[in-house]
Structures are given as structure tokens and as C-alpha cells.
Write an enzyme that holds these catalytic residues in place. Structure first.
Site, PDB file in Angstrom:
ATOM      1  N   VAL A 188       0.813  -1.221   0.000  1.00  0.00           N
ATOM      2  CA  VAL A 188       0.000   0.000   0.000  1.00  0.00           C
ATOM      3  C   VAL A 188       0.843   1.265   0.000  1.00  0.00           C
ATOM      4  O   VAL A 188       0.333   2.352  -0.301  1.00  0.00           O
ATOM      5  CB  VAL A 188      -0.987   0.020   1.189  1.00  0.00           C
ATOM      6  CG1 VAL A 188      -1.975  -1.124   1.097  1.00  0.00           C
ATOM      7  CG2 VAL A 188      -0.251   0.028   2.527  1.00  0.00           C
TER       8      VAL A 188
ATOM      9  N   TYR B 101       2.153   4.984  16.470  1.00  0.00           N
ATOM     10  CA  TYR B 101       0.845   4.427  16.105  1.00  0.00           C
ATOM     11  C   TYR B 101      -0.256   5.469  16.267  1.00  0.00           C
ATOM     12  O   TYR B 101      -1.088   5.659  15.370  1.00  0.00           O
ATOM     13  CB  TYR B 101       0.563   3.205  16.981  1.00  0.00           C
ATOM     14  CG  TYR B 101      -0.734   2.499  16.663  1.00  0.00           C
ATOM     15  CD1 TYR B 101      -0.928   1.886  15.434  1.00  0.00           C
ATOM     16  CD2 TYR B 101      -1.756   2.419  17.607  1.00  0.00           C
ATOM     17  CE1 TYR B 101      -2.112   1.219  15.142  1.00  0.00           C
ATOM     18  CE2 TYR B 101      -2.935   1.753  17.326  1.00  0.00           C
ATOM     19  CZ  TYR B 101      -3.117   1.161  16.095  1.00  0.00           C
ATOM     20  OH  TYR B 101      -4.288   0.512  15.809  1.00  0.00           O
TER      21      TYR B 101
END
Length: 258
Positions: free
Chosen positions: A61, A164
Site C-alpha cells: 500500500v 501508532y
């Protein structure tokens, strides 16, 4: 958008929330293209769902060419793209400073941003390009919908989650501007921010770790079911007035520092 005869691209579709979403999509008559790096798992999913209903493409991706070529394969097989659900991502855990006081390597932070945020946008932008080719449908003249995946860490990032949380905050932050960018084209953009979900990765953790996670959940007092993520995605597809929104799917959890 009515789901029948629609085509969905699901990144990270060979496992976890992406895999669970495939079953929900197939149930309502949507054919699926699975973008994932795991060739073996992707082939297994296609054999389970049926080659007439599913296509697997090995995709990175974060790579422009890989994503563009993958969408071309989808168009070649199914003729169009109506739905894009971005589930591909990583969940690294690393403190800003380690126990010896050494700074986190910048490459570790950049990797999370590259996969979770830039990878999500990379797929979404090409999906939008393909959706623009669709004829406007329904009273609203809708051409497609993009559903991205954030996390409650976007709001309640824990110790060790700086990278994250930053990546998922970015996903939340781009939801409204993307929806505004694509409004004139009849393409909606929404985001799901899951809490503690019962994916295979979490269910393989030691019992004491699972119990500690569930203890922080309010009600219902359990991990979320991956199928509940999939059903929320289906609702977003069907509810045309839901646009530019991030929905927490988390049973009212608010994560503590650790």
C-alpha cells in the site's frame, strides 16, 4: 448506496478486520478485491469465497505503482470500484526513549506513518480516481464510498504508541477534508476507530493480557467482534447521509496510559 452488484476493495483483507469485512460484504451481494502482502493467505481467502466473487492482488500500500497496478486488475476483472475499505496497517510499540535513554530510531516512527497514514491515503486517492468513472446513482447521485480505519489510539494513545497514535490521528484528521474534496464528485469518506477487537492477533495473547484489556472496556464487557466492524462498514455504505465522520467502535473504552 445499495450494496447489490457493487465492487469493494479491501486492504489488509487476508486477515483481521479486513478478512471479517469480506464475509459481511459477500453476504449483501458485494464482490471483493483483496489487497494484501500475504499471497498464501490471500489465495486461501479467494478459495473460500469463490473466484467469481473475489480477487486477490498482492499489494504494497505504500508503493504508488503497486497500488495503481492493483486497481487496474480490479477494473479488468470486475469493471469498476464502488467501495474502498482500508484495513491494512501495523501496530508498533516503542517508547520515545528506551531504558538506556536512547532515542527511538526515526525509521521506526516513519515506518508506522508510511504504512498506516500514507498507505491509507495512497489507496484512497486511486480508489477515488476509479470511482469518478462510475455513473451517479440514486437520488443523491452517489459514485462511491471510502472507509478508512483509525483506532481509539488516535484519541487515547498509550505509552509506547507515539508512532501508532500519530498515524491513526492522521487518518482521523484527513477524513473531513477528504470528504469535502470529493463531495462534488459524489464520493463519501468515513472512518471507523476500533477499540479492543477480538482479532486472531489479540486472541493469541496470554489470558492475563486479554483479561487486562477487557477490564478497561465499559459495556458490553468483551472484545469487539471483527464482524461488528464489518457490519458498521456495511451501514456506512448504505447510509448515504453519513459522510466526513469518524465513529468509535469501542464499547465506551477510554484507554489509560498503560
Amino acid at each position: 448506496m445499495t450494496p447489490e452488484n457493487k465492487i469493494a476493495v479491501v486492504t489488509g483483507g487476508a486477515s483481521g478486520l479486513g478478512r471479517a469485512s469480506l464475509d459481511e460484504l459477500i453476504k449483501v451481494g458485494i464482490k471483493v478485491a483483496i489487497f494484501d502482502l500475504n499471497q498464501a493467505a490471500g489465495d486461501t481467502v479467494v478459495s473460500e469465497l469463490g473466484a467469481d466473487k473475489a480477487l486477490f492482488v498482492k499489494v504494497d500500500v505504500t508503493d504508488e505503482d503497486s497500488v495503481e497496478q492493483a486497481f487496474e486488475q480490479v477494473i479488468k476483472k470486475f469493471g469498476k470500484v464502488d467501495i474502498c475499505i482500508n484495513c491494512a496497517g501495523v501496530a508498533p510499540a516503542k517508547k520515545v526513549l528506551d531504558r538506556e535513554g536512547k532515542a527511538q530510531p526515526l525509521a521506526a516512527f516513519a515506518s508506522a506513518i508510511n504504512i498506516n497514514l500514507i498507505g491509507t491515503f495512497n489507496v484512497a486517492r486511486i480508489a477515488a480516481e476509479k470511482m469518478l468513472l462510475n455513473e451517479p446513482a440514486g437520488e443523491a447521485g452517489e459514485r462511491g464510498i471510502i472507509i478508512n480505519t483509525a483506532s481509539v489510539a488516535a484519541y487515547d494513545g498509550q505509552i509506547g504508541q507515539a508512532a501508532y497514535a500519530a498515524s491513526k490521528s492522521g487518518v482521523v484528521g484527513m477524513t473531513l477534508p477528504m470528504a469535502r474534496d470529493l463531495a462534488r464528485d459524489g464520493i463519501r469518506v468515513n472512518t471507523i476507530a476500533p477499540g479492543i477487537m477480538g482479532t486472531p492477533m489479540l486472541l493469541n495473547m496470554p489470558d492475563n493480557v486479554q483479561e487486562s484489556l477487557v477490564d478497561k472496556i465499559q459495556f458490553p464487557k468483551r472484545m469487539g467482534l471483527p464482524s461488528e466492524y464489518g457490519r458498521l462498514a456495511i451501514h456506512m455504505v448504505e447510509n448515504c447521509y453519513l459522510n466526513g465522520e469518524t465513529i468509535r467502535l469501542d464499547a465506551a473504552i477510554r484507554m489509560p496510559p498503560k
